[in-house]
Structures are given as structure tokens and as C-alpha cells.
Scaffold this active site. Structure first.
Site, PDB file in Angstrom:
ATOM      1  N   LYS A  62     -15.873  -1.231   0.343  1.00 24.73           N
ATOM      2  CA  LYS A  62     -15.306  -0.080   1.049  1.00 24.73           C
ATOM      3  C   LYS A  62     -16.003   1.159   0.513  1.00 24.73           C
ATOM      4  O   LYS A  62     -15.794   1.559  -0.635  1.00 24.73           O
ATOM      5  CB  LYS A  62     -13.796   0.015   0.853  1.00 24.73           C
ATOM      6  CG  LYS A  62     -13.182   1.105   1.730  1.00 24.73           C
ATOM      7  CD  LYS A  62     -11.670   1.060   1.745  1.00 24.73           C
ATOM      8  CE  LYS A  62     -11.148   2.091   2.756  1.00 24.73           C
ATOM      9  NZ  LYS A  62      -9.666   2.150   2.778  1.00 24.73           N
ATOM     10  N   HIS A 118      -0.614  -1.667   5.260  1.00 20.65           N
ATOM     11  CA  HIS A 118      -1.913  -1.007   5.335  1.00 20.65           C
ATOM     12  C   HIS A 118      -2.080   0.027   4.226  1.00 20.65           C
ATOM     13  O   HIS A 118      -3.136   0.072   3.578  1.00 20.65           O
ATOM     14  CB  HIS A 118      -2.068  -0.332   6.699  1.00 20.65           C
ATOM     15  CG  HIS A 118      -3.367   0.382   6.863  1.00 20.65           C
ATOM     16  ND1 HIS A 118      -4.488  -0.218   7.396  1.00 20.65           N
ATOM     17  CD2 HIS A 118      -3.736   1.660   6.547  1.00 20.65           C
ATOM     18  CE1 HIS A 118      -5.488   0.644   7.419  1.00 20.65           C
ATOM     19  NE2 HIS A 118      -5.052   1.807   6.908  1.00 20.65           N
ATOM     20  N   HIS A 127      -4.527   2.378  -0.452  1.00 25.61           N
ATOM     21  CA  HIS A 127      -4.340   3.781  -0.819  1.00 25.61           C
ATOM     22  C   HIS A 127      -3.243   3.988  -1.871  1.00 25.61           C
ATOM     23  O   HIS A 127      -2.745   5.108  -2.009  1.00 25.61           O
ATOM     24  CB  HIS A 127      -3.997   4.602   0.430  1.00 25.61           C
ATOM     25  CG  HIS A 127      -5.055   4.575   1.485  1.00 25.61           C
ATOM     26  ND1 HIS A 127      -6.312   5.089   1.286  1.00 25.61           N
ATOM     27  CD2 HIS A 127      -5.047   4.074   2.758  1.00 25.61           C
ATOM     28  CE1 HIS A 127      -7.033   4.936   2.387  1.00 25.61           C
ATOM     29  NE2 HIS A 127      -6.293   4.315   3.286  1.00 25.61           N
TER      30      HIS A 127
END
Length: 592
Positions: free
Chosen positions: A531, A473, A488
Site C-alpha cells: 500500500k 474497512h 487506518h
């Protein structure tokens, strides 16, 4: 003439017979007939002459009635009956005196309320030439000892019931003998003495009445619960296992006591040698946070305030003591992160060109950045930890509803990356801080196990599919129900942007972290999925990011953790994912 003469003679005879019968009926004295059992009836068929009598109204049958007198027991005081009184009883005369109750029947049992509560009444005396001897109440009355009344047959009582239950007058329930069923229910049980009286031979039989098992069988007694059947015995408590056998060459803190804390620890302000960090005395700590064990268990969200000394109380890790007011204050966390910043030696910000271009907002749809965000020099990808991290990027199914199948080679790549990260000074300093706070033991193996569990344990984000992990993730990305999540890490963004799958749309905010990195908040789309907001480190090493996220997840999960890098203050946000009794990393990113 002869026929007429014969007819006249026959007619005269017929009339004579008819008058004779009529006169006999007129002179007959009518009395009340006897009971059927005392009357003997004899029927005689008439001859051919009776047909003529029937034709003229006379019955052709002759009935002879004889009374069978019961046997009379004579006594010295008995009065002799005259032949006249015995042969022809006087006519029945009904007295005008008021009727008197006769009382209970002679055979009324003692269980009846009519026979037990009052004495029997003496019947009225009829005019008779005979006198019967009175019977006493204590003795059963026998009709054969009393002469019958004039015009009445002798009284014969009812025959007793064939079983041992008293059915007369409903005398109420009798106390049942022991073992014959529930008390107060069913028919009353008669006494054990039964008397049978008949009109001819008088027989008295006394004996035990057999129990009628066929009609009302006795109920079984209550069965006491068996411990073996109803309440199985609990197994004997097992003795707690002893200490694990020490492994040669790998000493563990679980096998040796911790050093006694002397004073609260403040992170040193001066950097120590990277090869051998100076050990700090074990600090005192409180129980406001549940430390995460290294083997299979989990911690819950910590609810103490984001300021200094939180006030929650949770379970402390076994083998550790709690003597302070807080596991780690915000200042201690900031001092730790500054120390980690000084130990950062693999920063690649000098090999990366960041092109922010135009500003945007999360609600915008226009592309404010036609050019790529990052231009990465190949030298930036030569760091040992970055090289091993990039090998993991193609190991994942990005759809969270697809099961992950980890191959042995992929598992080896994970272990190689963990070994490389855990050997860096940044990660060793972070684990030392958690050790001082009682989160992990001094055993280096527990440090590695903790990081592997938090980041590489597979879990499900829905539909029962095991298709997600903390590392996938945060350092790669995922797609859940058509929405892109994660993304990220700047290394993966640079690779995807170079391959044309990442489209940068503009930035919202930026912040430098000293001279070793940058934080940017951007908007982008990846393979058609947009996003609107995403925050990412740029130029930092994988070990620094992993250390910051791990420490903040252990000390400030599910909220903002205060961080300071190069005197630049910002926050780290971590989210926990509860799965099968474990608290795993669901997401982690910087916040500006």
C-alpha cells in the site's frame, strides 16, 4: 338382264330423290333462327333409304321446327292478325336509319344509375301488322303483355338473385340497416320488395327479405372498457399511522415536541462535567444537509462548500424545523472537535513509541524503515474501549468477494463495543452536537442505532458478495481484487506488526495533535501486498476516532471536513457507500 334393270330403276329413283331435295332447299326462305328456349327441335332418324341419300350428299335427318308462341294478352285495341302474317312472317329487312339506344333494360332496378336517372327509351318500330301496348315506367315491364317482333322470340328477363343483395350494375354501397355491420362496406342491400317474373305463370311476390346471417353476420357493438377488468380500482388510501406507543423508561423525541430554539448555538469553550454534560439549547439549522435517520434510511452526499455556510437544500429530517442558513459551519465543526479533544481521556500516546525512521514516497519500492513503526506498551491495550475493539479484529473475512457470516457471539461483541463507546464523554458530546443540529433526536437509543447502522451494516463491494462494512474497512483492513484497502487504526497495525505480518517501509509526513496523539502518512506492505500511501491516527482512543468520523460523515461526506485538535488543524475525509437505499461509511481517515 334382270339385275341391270333393277340397278337402272334404283339409280333413277336415287337421282329423282336427290333432285327433289335440292329443289326444296333452293326454294326455302331462310330466316334468323329463334332463341333456343323458343325453338323445339324434333330429330327423326332416317330409314334405310336415308343411307342412300347420305351417300349422294343428302342428310338423313329430318328436323321439324315449331315456334312456341308466348301467351298474348289481347286488348280491345289490339289489331287482328291475318292468317297469312301469322303463318309466314315477312323476310327480315335491316333499315339504313341510324341506330337508336334502347335505354335501360325493363328489369333494371332503381338502385342502378342507368335505371334511376333517365327514362327508358322506346325501341324502334319494326314493320309489323301488330301493335303492342306501351308500358309505363312506373310499372314493371312484363314481356308477356307485348307481342314478339317478327322473327324474334319474346324477351325473358334474368331470374332474380337468390339472396337479398343487389348485384346488378354495381350501383354502389347502400346504407346498411341498423345493426348489420359497418356502414359503407360490402354489397348494397336491395329493397325489401322483390319481384319474380317468369315466361309462363306470372307471379309477383312481395315480402320482407330475411337477413342472411350465414354470409355477412353483423359485427358486435363496441365493448365499453370495464373498470374491474381494465382499470382495477385503486385501494383506499391508508390513514397515516399515529405516534408510536411510548415505551416505559425510554422517552423518545418522536413522541414529544422539541424545545423552541432561542439563539444560535456556539459550542462552549469550557469543559463541563464528564458525567453530566450541560445541555445546550436547541439551535436553529438549515436544510443544506439531509440528516441521516437512525432507522434504515440514508443520506446523500452534501454539496455545500467546504467553507462556511453552504447553500444546498435537501430534505430535513421529519419532526425538525429549519430556520438558519447552515447545519454547521466550518468554525462550528472546529469548535466541536476542540471540545472533543478536551474530553479525550483515554489517549495512549504516552504508552506508545513511534519510530518513523527514513522518509519515502508513494512511488518508491525501497524499504526506508528496517525497524517497526510502533512499539506499544501493554498498558495501552488495557483501556475498556480498546479491549472490546480488539475482540472484533478476528470477526471478518478480509476478501471483499467472500460473504460475511456474523455469528451471535460476533454480534454480541459488536453490541458490547457500541455500549462502551456510547457511554464515553467524547461520543456523548458528539451526539449532543448532532442532536442540536437536528441530525438525531434526543433519544439516546437513536444515537446508538445511528452509529451501529453506519459502521456495522454489511454491504457489498462487488460480485454480489456481502463482505464489507465501515468498521472492517477503517479499523481493520480489506483486500479487493488483490489490492489492500483500509488499515487506518494504530491498534490493529501494532498487533499485525508484532505478529510479523505488517512491514513498515517509511513515512512521508507527520503531524502532532496536541499532546494526545499523532498523525502519520506512511508506506507499508502487508503479507506481500503493498500500500503506497496510508494515513493513520496514533495514540488516540477508539471513541475519539469514531466520533470524528461520524460527525464529519454526517456534515461533510465525500469531501474534506475541517478539524482542529489541540490547536492543530487538519482534515477528515469520509466516503459514502450507497447500498439498498442507505448511505453507509465506505472509508474514513485523517488527511495531512
Amino acid at each position: 338382264m334382270r339385275c341391270l334393270a333393277l340397278s337402272a330403276v334404283f339409280l333413277c329413283l336415287t337421282l329423282a330423290g336427290h333432285f327433289h331435295l335440292s329443289d326444296a332447299y333452293k326454294n326455302e326462305v331462310q330466316i334468323t333462327p329463334d332463341p333456343l328456349d323458343a325453338v323445339e327441335t324434333t330429330t327423326k332418324k332416317s330409314s334405310w333409304f336415308g343411307g342412300f341419300k347420305k351417300f349422294f350428299g343428302s342428310d338423313g335427318t329430318t328436323t321439324t321446327t315449331s315456334t312456341i308462341a308466348p301467351p298474348v294478352v289481347t286488348s280491345p285495341k289490339s289489331v287482328v292478325v291475318t292468317p297469312t302474317a301469322a303463318n309466314k312472317p315477312p323476310p327480315l329487312v335491316i333499315s339504313h336509319a341510324p341506330l337508336m339506344p334502347l335505354g335501360p333494360r325493363p328489369d333494371t332496378p332503381g338502385s342502378s344509375p342507368f335505371g334511376a336517372s333517365q327514362n327508358p327509351q322506346t325501341p324502334p318500330q319494326w314493320p309489323s301488322s301488330t301493335r303492342a301496348t306501351p308500358s309505363h315506367p312506373s310499372q314493371p315491364s312484363q314481356p308477356s303483355q307485348q307481342p314478339p317482333l317478327p322473327g324474334f322470340a319474346s324477351y325473358r328477363p334474368q331470374k332474380p338473385q337468390p339472396n337479398s343483395y343487389d348485384l346488378s350494375y354495381g350501383g354502389g354501397p347502400q346504407p346498411a340497416p341498423a345493426g348489420t355491420g359497418r356502414p359503407g362496406f360490402g354489397l348494397g342491400i336491395s329493397s325489401t320488395t322483390s319481384t319474380t317474373t317468369t315466361a309462363k305463370p306470372i307471379t309477383s311476390t312481395t315480402g320482407k327479405t330475411p337477413q342472411q346471417k350465414e354470409d355477412f353476420p353483423a359485427l358486435p357493438g363496441p365493448r365499453r372498457p370495464s373498470q374491474k377488468e381494465d382499470f382495477p380500482a385503486l385501494p383506499a388510501p391508508k390513514t397515516p399511522p399515529g405516534s408510536p406507543t411510548p415505551t416505559p423508561g425510554s422517552p423518545s423525541a418522536w413522541q414529544s415536541p422539541l424545545p423552541t430554539p432561542q439563539h444560535p448555538v456556539h459550542p462552549p469553550t469550557k469543559a463541563t462535567s464528564a458525567a453530566t454534560p450541560t445541555p445546550t439549547p436547541t439551535p436553529s439549522f438549515s436544510s443544506s444537509v439531509t440528516p441521516t435517520p437512525a432507522h434504515g434510511s440514508s443520506v446523500g452526499p452534501h454539496k455545500d462548500g467546504g467553507g462556511g455556510g453552504g447553500g444546498g437544500t435537501t430534505t430535513v429530517r421529519p419532526g425538525f424545523q429549519s430556520s438558519g442558513n447552515s447545519v454547521a459551519t466550518d468554525d462550528e465543526i472546529r469548535q466541536l472537535t476542540e471540545l472533543l479533544y478536551t474530553k479525550e481521556s483515554n489517549s495512549q500516546i504516552g504508552n506508545i513509541q513511534v519510530n518513523l525512521q527514513g522518509r519515502t514516497r508513494s512511488i518508491d519500492s525501497a524499504d526506508e524503515a528496517p525497524n517497526p513503526l510502533l512499539t506499544v506498551d501493554s498498558k495501552a491495550l488495557e483501556s475498556p474501549t480498546i479491549v472490546k475493539m480488539r475482540l472484533l479484529f478476528n470477526n471478518y473475512e478480509h476478501d471483499t468477494h467472500v460473504n460475511e457470516h456474523v455469528t451471535p457471539n460476533e454480534r454480541k461483541e459488536e453490541n458490547d463495543f457500541l455500549d462502551a463507546v456510547m457511554a464515553t464523554p467524547v461520543m456523548r458530546q458528539a451526539m449532543l452536537f448532532l442532536q442540536q443540529k437536528g441530525v438525531v433526536s434526543p433519544d439516546p437509543k437513536t444515537h446508538r442505532d445511528l452509529v451501529k447502522e453506519l459502521w456495522f451494516t454489511q454491504y457489498s463491494r462487488g460480485q454480489g458478495k456481502i463482505g464489507s462494512s465501515g468498521f472492517e474497512h477503517v479499523f481493520v483492513y480489506e483486500v479487493k481484487d488483490g489490492t489492500i484497502i483500509g488499515f487506518h487504526n494504530w491498534v490493529y497495525i501494532g498487533d499485525e506488526e508484532k505478529d510479523g505480518r505488517f512491514d513498515y517501509k517509511g513515512y512521508m509526513k507527520e503531524q502532532d495533535i496536541g499532546t494526545k496523539g499523532k498523525i502519520v502518512k506512511i508506506r507499508f506492505s502487508h503479507q506481500g501486498l503493498n500500500k503506497p500511501v496510508n494515513t493513520v491516527f496514533v495514540g488516540t482512543s477508539p471513541e475519539l476516532e469514531l466520533a470524528l468520523y461520524t460527525v464529519c460523515f454526517q456534515l461533510r461526506p465525500d469531501r474534506t471536513c475541517p478539524v482542529s485538535l489541540g490547536n492543530s488543524k487538519f482534515g477528515i475525509v469520509t466516503y459514502s457507500w450507497r447500498y439498498r437505499g442507505k448511505n453507509l461509511i465506505g472509508s474514513a481517515y485523517p488527511e495531512i
